[in-house]
Design an enzyme around this catalytic site. Structure first.
Site, PDB file in Angstrom:
ATOM      1  NE  ARG A   1     -27.033 -94.909-156.820  1.00  0.00           N
ATOM      2  CZ  ARG A   1     -28.230 -94.326-156.691  1.00  0.00           C
ATOM      3  NH1 ARG A   1     -28.594 -93.423-157.537  1.00  0.00           N
ATOM      4  NH2 ARG A   1     -29.041 -94.645-155.695  1.00  0.00           N
ATOM      5  CB  THR A   2     -24.177-101.551-156.754  1.00  0.00           C
ATOM      6  OG1 THR A   2     -23.794-100.388-156.035  1.00  0.00           O
ATOM      7  CG2 THR A   2     -23.037-102.532-156.765  1.00  0.00           C
TER       8      THR A   2
ATOM      9  CE  LYS B   1     -38.497-125.811-152.586  1.00  0.00           C
ATOM     10  NZ  LYS B   1     -38.018-126.603-153.740  1.00  0.00           N
TER      11      LYS B   1
ATOM     12  NE  ARG C   1     -25.063-103.546-152.570  1.00  0.00           N
ATOM     13  CZ  ARG C   1     -25.264-102.238-152.790  1.00  0.00           C
ATOM     14  NH1 ARG C   1     -26.438-101.698-152.591  1.00  0.00           N
ATOM     15  NH2 ARG C   1     -24.280-101.479-153.231  1.00  0.00           N
TER      16      ARG C   1
ATOM     17  CG  HIS D   1     -19.831-100.563-151.957  1.00  0.00           C
ATOM     18  ND1 HIS D   1     -19.665-101.302-153.111  1.00  0.00           N
ATOM     19  CD2 HIS D   1     -20.993 -99.870-152.120  1.00  0.00           C
ATOM     20  CE1 HIS D   1     -20.687-101.063-153.926  1.00  0.00           C
ATOM     21  NE2 HIS D   1     -21.504-100.206-153.346  1.00  0.00           N
TER      22      HIS D   1
HETATM   23  C1  NCD Z   1     -23.894 -97.075-151.335  1.00  0.00           C
HETATM   24  C2  NCD Z   1     -24.024 -98.399-150.613  1.00  0.00           C
HETATM   25  O1  NCD Z   1     -24.836 -99.235-150.961  1.00  0.00           O
HETATM   26  O2  NCD Z   1     -23.259 -98.580-149.680  1.00  0.00           O
HETATM   27  N1  NCD Z   1     -24.657 -97.023-152.511  1.00  0.00           N
HETATM   28  C3  NCD Z   1     -24.075 -97.436-153.676  1.00  0.00           C
HETATM   29  O3  NCD Z   1     -23.703 -98.574-153.821  1.00  0.00           O
HETATM   30  N2  NCD Z   1     -23.903 -96.506-154.612  1.00  0.00           N
HETATM   31  C4  NCD Z   1     -24.117 -95.913-150.462  1.00  0.00           C
HETATM   32  C5  NCD Z   1     -25.422 -95.796-149.737  1.00  0.00           C
HETATM   33  O4  NCD Z   1     -26.308 -96.647-149.822  1.00  0.00           O
HETATM   34  O5  NCD Z   1     -25.559 -94.788-149.051  1.00  0.00           O
END
Ligand code: NCD
Length: 327
Positions: free
Chosen positions: A66-67, A95, A116, A146
């Site tokens: 999703r993200t 490398k 991320r 997040h």
């Molecule tokens: C969440 C995350 O990555 O922290 N997912 C997301 O970004 N929608 C929650 C999760 O992974 O449980």
């Protein structure tokens, strides 16, 4: 770990503490306006050139559906060209290049970095080492924060009314970064009450509780609070992070056809997704299940966030220019 940064410039989206209630409400209104404009093909054509002179990179060192995709599509909506690194075995890091050097390298090609990372603090190191005008978004930093998920969660709750709401977080609150970030955003709302519902070993860490000004309760009794809540925010077991081998008994901490009727009729159920069995699939049809809508909101909130970070945050101006464009 408490990292309070009172003033992070608008070129960064690093943590929840940096947002004021005013920022949040403006972002919600901006998102609503963008969603309305995007309802028609004319509207999408109006949005497309807005940031078409910009380039972004998605640097994702953890799994994401999703993200990643909602950011990528948010960029597409605004005409931003995207590149990506999801698999560092294809980058010069193999490398022996340091990660910081790799990031400094691609920062020279783009205007926006969306990152991320499995380490909680790495986003701060990157933010400190790149020029102030480089836009940087934290798309998930270890078990810590997040913020963009929290922004879309906040927007989704705002749509149903924020005032005097009782909000329960249920599940692995120890390692659930979305809960940590959202709790800090909801802390800006007067009259809200937060409930942290989990077995002791999965309870939220004290660094978050120490920052809360709003009322809150810690409990392991989900059945007891279920009927009182306006918002129930479920999270899955975050077992990829280790730290404990215990599991959550989802017979006790889940929403399913045997307990949903205890909920208020106008309550809403949220989940950042992905889910396991903390929400049964049959609940998707219930009118209180809003997590798929929440997921869709993610893309639009990210469009609004990116626009805001590039200085386009005046809701009336955006809308008036749109009216001019279509007439
Ligand atoms: C969440 C995350 O990555 O922290 N997912 C997301 O970004 N929608 C929650 C999760 O992974 O449980």
């Amino acid at each position: 770990m408490i990292i309070i940064i009172n003033k992070i410039s608008n070129s960064r989206c690093i943590n929840s503490q940096q947002y004021s209630l005013e920022n949040l409400l403006n972002l919600c209104k901006l998102t609503d306006t963008i969603k309305n404009i995007a309802l028609t093909s004319e509207g999408l054509k109006y949005l497309k050139p807005i940031l078409s002179d910009k380039r972004a990179i998605l640097y994702f060192k953890q799994a994401s559906t999703r993200t990643f995709l909602s950011f990528q599509n948010a960029c597409h909506i605004l005409g931003i060209s995207c590149s990506e690194i999801r698999d560092t075995s294809t980058s010069s890091e193999v490398k022996g290049e340091s990660e910081l050097d790799a990031i400094k390298t691609f920062s020279q090609y783009v205007d926006l970095i969306i990152m991320r990372h499995p380490l909680s603090d790495f986003i701060y190191e990157i933010s400190d080492n790149l020029p102030d005008n480089m836009r940087i978004i934290n798309a998930g930093s270890g078990t810590n924060e997040h913020p963009t998920q929290a922004l879309l969660d906040f927007y989704t709750i705002w749509k149903y009314g924020l005032e005097n709401k009782k909000v329960a977080f249920v599940g692995d609150l120890l390692r659930g970064r979305t809960v940590r970030s959202l709790a800090l955003l909801l802390n800006k709302v007067n009259g809200i009450k937060l409930y942290f519902v989990a077995p002791k070993v999965f309870q939220i860490k004290s660094d978050i509780l120490e920052q809360l000004d709003v009322d809150y309760e810690i409990t392991d009794d989900f059945e007891k609070v279920l009927s009182e809540m306006d918002v129930i925010y479920m999270v899955r077991l975050q077992d990829e992070y280790g730290g404990t081998n215990e599991v959550i008994n989802t017979n006790k901490y889940s929403i399913n056809s045997s307990n949903i009727n205890k909920m208020k009729d106008d309550a809403i159920i949220l989940h950042p997704l992905p889910r396991r069995n903390e929400i049964s699939v049959e609940i998707d049809k219930d009118k209180r299940a809003k997590y798929w809508q929440q997921c869709e909101n993610g893309m639009w909130v990210r469009v609004a966030l990116i626009m805001d970070m590039f200085g386009i945050s005046d809701v009336d101006l955006l809308f008036n220019k749109y009216i001019e464009y279509i007439t």
